[in-house]
Write a protein that holds these residues in place. Sequence first.
Motif, PDB file in Angstrom:
ATOM      1  N   MET A  20       0.829  -1.212   0.000  1.00  0.00           N
ATOM      2  CA  MET A  20       0.000   0.000   0.000  1.00  0.00           C
ATOM      3  C   MET A  20       0.865   1.265   0.000  1.00  0.00           C
ATOM      4  O   MET A  20       0.605   2.222  -0.714  1.00  0.00           O
ATOM      5  N   LYS A  21       1.936   1.195   0.829  1.00  0.00           N
ATOM      6  CA  LYS A  21       2.826   2.360   0.897  1.00  0.00           C
ATOM      7  C   LYS A  21       3.435   2.642  -0.469  1.00  0.00           C
ATOM      8  O   LYS A  21       3.608   3.771  -0.875  1.00  0.00           O
ATOM      9  N   LYS A  22       3.745   1.530  -1.176  1.00  0.00           N
ATOM     10  CA  LYS A  22       4.349   1.683  -2.497  1.00  0.00           C
ATOM     11  C   LYS A  22       3.383   2.369  -3.451  1.00  0.00           C
ATOM     12  O   LYS A  22       3.772   3.194  -4.275  1.00  0.00           O
ATOM     13  N   LEU A  23       2.084   2.012  -3.296  1.00  0.00           N
ATOM     14  CA  LEU A  23       1.075   2.598  -4.175  1.00  0.00           C
ATOM     15  C   LEU A  23       0.945   4.103  -3.920  1.00  0.00           C
ATOM     16  O   LEU A  23       0.887   4.915  -4.846  1.00  0.00           O
ATOM     17  N   ILE A  24       0.948   4.463  -2.650  1.00  0.00           N
ATOM     18  CA  ILE A  24       0.850   5.891  -2.306  1.00  0.00           C
ATOM     19  C   ILE A  24       2.091   6.634  -2.813  1.00  0.00           C
ATOM     20  O   ILE A  24       2.011   7.710  -3.385  1.00  0.00           O
ATOM     21  N   ALA A  25       3.257   5.973  -2.634  1.00  0.00           N
ATOM     22  CA  ALA A  25       4.497   6.580  -3.115  1.00  0.00           C
ATOM     23  C   ALA A  25       4.418   6.817  -4.615  1.00  0.00           C
ATOM     24  O   ALA A  25       4.789   7.868  -5.131  1.00  0.00           O
ATOM     25  N   PHE A  26       3.842   5.829  -5.317  1.00  0.00           N
ATOM     26  CA  PHE A  26       3.695   5.919  -6.765  1.00  0.00           C
ATOM     27  C   PHE A  26       2.825   7.130  -7.147  1.00  0.00           C
ATOM     28  O   PHE A  26       3.126   7.893  -8.052  1.00  0.00           O
ATOM     29  N   LEU A  27       1.737   7.304  -6.365  1.00  0.00           N
ATOM     30  CA  LEU A  27       0.842   8.442  -6.627  1.00  0.00           C
ATOM     31  C   LEU A  27       1.557   9.763  -6.393  1.00  0.00           C
ATOM     32  O   LEU A  27       1.432  10.713  -7.153  1.00  0.00           O
ATOM     33  N   LEU A  28       2.313   9.795  -5.318  1.00  0.00           N
ATOM     34  CA  LEU A  28       3.035  11.025  -5.006  1.00  0.00           C
ATOM     35  C   LEU A  28       4.040  11.361  -6.098  1.00  0.00           C
ATOM     36  O   LEU A  28       4.202  12.502  -6.491  1.00  0.00           O
ATOM     37  N   LEU A  29       4.686  10.307  -6.605  1.00  0.00           N
ATOM     38  CA  LEU A  29       5.655  10.525  -7.673  1.00  0.00           C
ATOM     39  C   LEU A  29       4.954  11.122  -8.881  1.00  0.00           C
ATOM     40  O   LEU A  29       5.433  12.042  -9.524  1.00  0.00           O
ATOM     41  N   GLY A  30       3.745  10.585  -9.157  1.00  0.00           N
ATOM     42  CA  GLY A  30       2.983  11.072 -10.297  1.00  0.00           C
ATOM     43  C   GLY A  30       2.618  12.524 -10.133  1.00  0.00           C
ATOM     44  O   GLY A  30       2.852  13.343 -11.009  1.00  0.00           O
ATOM     45  N   THR A  31       2.108  12.875  -8.941  1.00  0.00           N
ATOM     46  CA  THR A  31       1.629  14.252  -8.724  1.00  0.00           C
ATOM     47  C   THR A  31       2.775  15.241  -8.636  1.00  0.00           C
ATOM     48  O   THR A  31       2.605  16.415  -8.881  1.00  0.00           O
ATOM     49  N   THR A  32       3.965  14.753  -8.270  1.00  0.00           N
ATOM     50  CA  THR A  32       5.100  15.655  -8.117  1.00  0.00           C
ATOM     51  C   THR A  32       5.403  16.403  -9.409  1.00  0.00           C
ATOM     52  O   THR A  32       5.790  17.559  -9.392  1.00  0.00           O
ATOM     53  N   VAL A  33       5.233  15.725 -10.521  1.00  0.00           N
ATOM     54  CA  VAL A  33       5.615  16.348 -11.783  1.00  0.00           C
ATOM     55  C   VAL A  33       4.413  16.919 -12.524  1.00  0.00           C
ATOM     56  O   VAL A  33       4.494  17.239 -13.690  1.00  0.00           O
ATOM     57  N   PHE A  34       3.316  17.048 -11.802  1.00  0.00           N
ATOM     58  CA  PHE A  34       2.124  17.564 -12.445  1.00  0.00           C
ATOM     59  C   PHE A  34       1.780  18.977 -12.127  1.00  0.00           C
ATOM     60  O   PHE A  34       2.136  19.498 -11.124  1.00  0.00           O
ATOM     61  N   ILE A  35       1.035  19.468 -12.883  1.00  0.00           N
ATOM     62  CA  ILE A  35       0.431  20.757 -12.528  1.00  0.00           C
ATOM     63  C   ILE A  35      -0.849  21.063 -13.440  1.00  0.00           C
ATOM     64  O   ILE A  35      -1.190  20.296 -14.200  1.00  0.00           O
ATOM     65  N   GLU A  67      -1.237   0.712 -16.051  1.00  0.00           N
ATOM     66  CA  GLU A  67      -1.685  -0.530 -15.406  1.00  0.00           C
ATOM     67  C   GLU A  67      -0.488  -1.399 -15.029  1.00  0.00           C
ATOM     68  O   GLU A  67      -0.463  -2.011 -13.969  1.00  0.00           O
ATOM     69  N   SER A  68       0.491  -1.398 -15.911  1.00  0.00           N
ATOM     70  CA  SER A  68       1.698  -2.174 -15.617  1.00  0.00           C
ATOM     71  C   SER A  68       2.395  -1.592 -14.378  1.00  0.00           C
ATOM     72  O   SER A  68       2.832  -2.324 -13.489  1.00  0.00           O
ATOM     73  N   ALA A  69       2.462  -0.250 -14.310  1.00  0.00           N
ATOM     74  CA  ALA A  69       3.106   0.398 -13.166  1.00  0.00           C
ATOM     75  C   ALA A  69       2.341   0.113 -11.874  1.00  0.00           C
ATOM     76  O   ALA A  69       2.940  -0.153 -10.839  1.00  0.00           O
ATOM     77  N   ILE A  70       0.996   0.129 -11.978  1.00  0.00           N
ATOM     78  CA  ILE A  70       0.186  -0.110 -10.777  1.00  0.00           C
ATOM     79  C   ILE A  70       0.373  -1.533 -10.262  1.00  0.00           C
ATOM     80  O   ILE A  70       0.605  -1.755  -9.078  1.00  0.00           O
ATOM     81  N   THR A  71       0.310  -2.491 -11.158  1.00  0.00           N
ATOM     82  CA  THR A  71       0.447  -3.890 -10.706  1.00  0.00           C
ATOM     83  C   THR A  71       1.862  -4.130 -10.174  1.00  0.00           C
ATOM     84  O   THR A  71       2.053  -4.823  -9.185  1.00  0.00           O
ATOM     85  N   THR A  72       2.864  -3.517 -10.832  1.00  0.00           N
ATOM     86  CA  THR A  72       4.242  -3.693 -10.357  1.00  0.00           C
ATOM     87  C   THR A  72       4.410  -3.082  -8.964  1.00  0.00           C
ATOM     88  O   THR A  72       5.042  -3.678  -8.091  1.00  0.00           O
TER      89      THR A  72
END
Lengths: 649, 224
Positions: free
Chosen positions: A1-16, A108-113
């Motif tokens: 779960m922590k990995k999933l949240i980390a993944f989301l944070l990584l995504g939002t970091t480069v967004f605007i 989807e590949s990133a999420i499952t990984t």
Amino acid sequence: MKKLIAFLLLGTTVFINAQETIEKVPANAKVVVSANSGNLLELMSIKQLEESLLGKMILPQLEQMGIGSSFKDVGLDLKGSAQYFLQSNDSIMYNVVVLPIKNHNKLESAITTASHMEIVQEQELHTIESKDIEVSIVWSKEYFVFVYGALVSSYFKQDEVIERYGLEAEKEFSWDNYIQSDSLDTDVEMVLVKEAVDEPSDETEEIEITEEIEEPDTYVVVEKVENVDYEEDIDYEEDMEYDAAEYNHYHMEVSANDSIKGMLTTAWSFKKAKQIIRGSKDTSIIRNKDFKKSIDDKAELSIYIDDFTTILEPWMDQLGLPQMRMSKNLLNAYEGMSNGVNLYLNDTNIELTLATRLNDEMADYYKGIYDRDLNDKFLNYINEDKAIGYAAMAINTENILKEYPGIVSRSMPNIPYVDKELVDIATEAFSLILDEKAIGELINGDGVVVFNGINEREVTYTTYEYNEETWESEEIQETKMEKIPEMLIMLSSDNPSILNKLIAYGVKKQVITNENGYYDFKIPDFPMSVYVIIKDGIVFISNSKEEATQIASGTFVPYLTDEHKSMLTKNKFAAYFDGSRLAQELPVEDMGIAQMKVIIYMLDNFGSLSMETSKMKGNTITNKIEWAYPAGKGNAMEYFFDMIQNMPR
Amino acid sequence: MRPFFFRLLFLFVLLISTTSCFEIIEELSLHKDGSGNLQLTLNASQSKSKLASVMLLDTIQGHKVPSKKDIKEHIEELVSDLNASEGISNVTYKLNLDSYIVSLSCDFKEVANINDFVQKLWDKQRSKGTFKSYSFDVGKQLFSRYYGFKDNLKNSVRSLKDDDKKVLDNASYTLIYRFDNTVKSFSNRTARLSKSKKAMMMKTPIMDIVSGASTIENKIQLTN
């Protein structure tokens, strides 16, 4: 779960921000944070970002998770947009992130990984299922939605709600409740959750939007805990003052309720995620006029807060402390206020604006308080070439004193244990004791503090001289040069007669010296001399003898550019600070402070900072902060990354 | 609780003030019979702007700042302890908190009385060790100044934070000894003899004493 949240944070970091994702934000969202990555990536390419310190921190984690070695491997649309919003009602607060998808398969590949969870399809949507999951994640081919729900505990303490969801009534935990308790029923049974999980509907205010709310799915929770033998499980001493079994019963109640509440949170959050992803322009916040007015598409980052009291109230209820209830009452004064924040990363500066729209009552108070302009004679005593910074304000003291009791009275309508009538009496007594007009005439309410840099002055000190014949010592006075920061304070005063009388008394008592138009104050324990001049309806307070002499004799040479003149006179509050100039004037060698190199580096590369609060326009007050960094540092993004990368360690 | 603006100003004064500067002066007048007077002075007048700013704050670099009342009470406690010490009399002090100078003076029957008092102070701080600062052989008229704190001082300074150590950078220690008779010889070559040959003085940076680059030890042989 922590990995999933980390993944989301990584995504939002480069967004605007972009149009598409904002359409998914419902009209009644309480807080919206929009990140505009299109604007951001104009300042810095993805490649540059990946090579920056931020990229070096994030990319290895992506690689470690097995997702890939580039931000692009996440599958999100980096030139699209990202939205965070908060939506709440009386029972739950939803924290939602909406991201645009560029490559559905990669995502989807990133999420499952990252999560090691199975993807489940429901009509056009996809999700991941896990018993442990604390959040709801749903995505379509275009959008990714993440929902974290937090229940409002006070809602679940209501009898009607307890009955509706089959909860156990929880006692407020207190040791007092568990002393010498009676017999205990060891069979704890958790009952069915009501078949239909009714979610209170979201409230939509001001604009006419009908948000379609689906009937919730049906959840059945049956769990039974049988014959728990507390005597065997717990080894407690006979003479313990509290009943351990009762104490455990308390925890059983809580854990049974937690299980039901967890189900509700998951069900509501999942339903919310689906609602969001299926949301359309018609139900979106872009139809909210207040939001449209507050947010600027050109900004790199925008924050909209609709009536922040409604955000804080659920948290305060959650905590349930008397002092929190008091704070809640204080917030009543600010009910209905909305805020819009916009951040601009420009080629030569960084700009942040904050527009606050007050409710009518508070707007009237503020109009009274702001009913004074800065005395333009102050400008005759500021020299921009000398000054490193200044702070100015223009408010009406008389009106503040008149309005203050009203604000207090409105802010404290229902404080527990405090009688409302007593508050009214106290505020009226405050008005009676103070002569607002007389105080307002003495200190009008407009003033400027000017920081005139660091200058040298001669100071005397005591040391000893020794007789060579006998080495007998004799006290002597010697002088040395010392650096001190020089300040000038200017305050308008229509009637300084009381000050003149006080000064005359001080002169008589020999604590103040009259020095040809200025007064030298000997303030006990104060490490420097203070000079006071009263002239042209202005009270000047300075710690520079040279400046005091110039002001008193009318020989002060002012210099201010139109930009600074305008900033000082057109606003209610204005402040300016030139960090680079301060760095040049600091006696670095003498200061001998270990961390100084970092401070000097920061100041040297700081440029200048200005802050201003505008006059009221309608019910809106606008605050602006502008950070103009030194030339030759590239655009704002490059400047930031350069600063961090080259910071002395 | 002082207004934020003034706190900021005082902190700024502290930040830009040059490093601290103070001097300690030890003056000992010794008679032929071994009795005499000792005066100790701490003069921080050169740092008075900085100290005045420090006094207006509650803490500095994590250390609590004593109030003027605290300082006065500590000195009075010391005076009271000295008065109660055997062989010590006429204890007086001067405290000038405008210039940050404090001096303490007392008469003694023999230098051993001073040693005993310092030892008592040392024991009160629960510090280990036996220390002797002075000795005077009346028969031989030989005066000795010892420095027993060598390692303790070095270790104490070493344990200070870098910013705290800076306080000692420009500090000095002055020792003055006055006698009834003339000085025949002395062991410390950095000490200076007065023209009357009845007094000796040496001034040295405190950091040199701490590092061992300089010593305050001295053996002074007086004429009979």
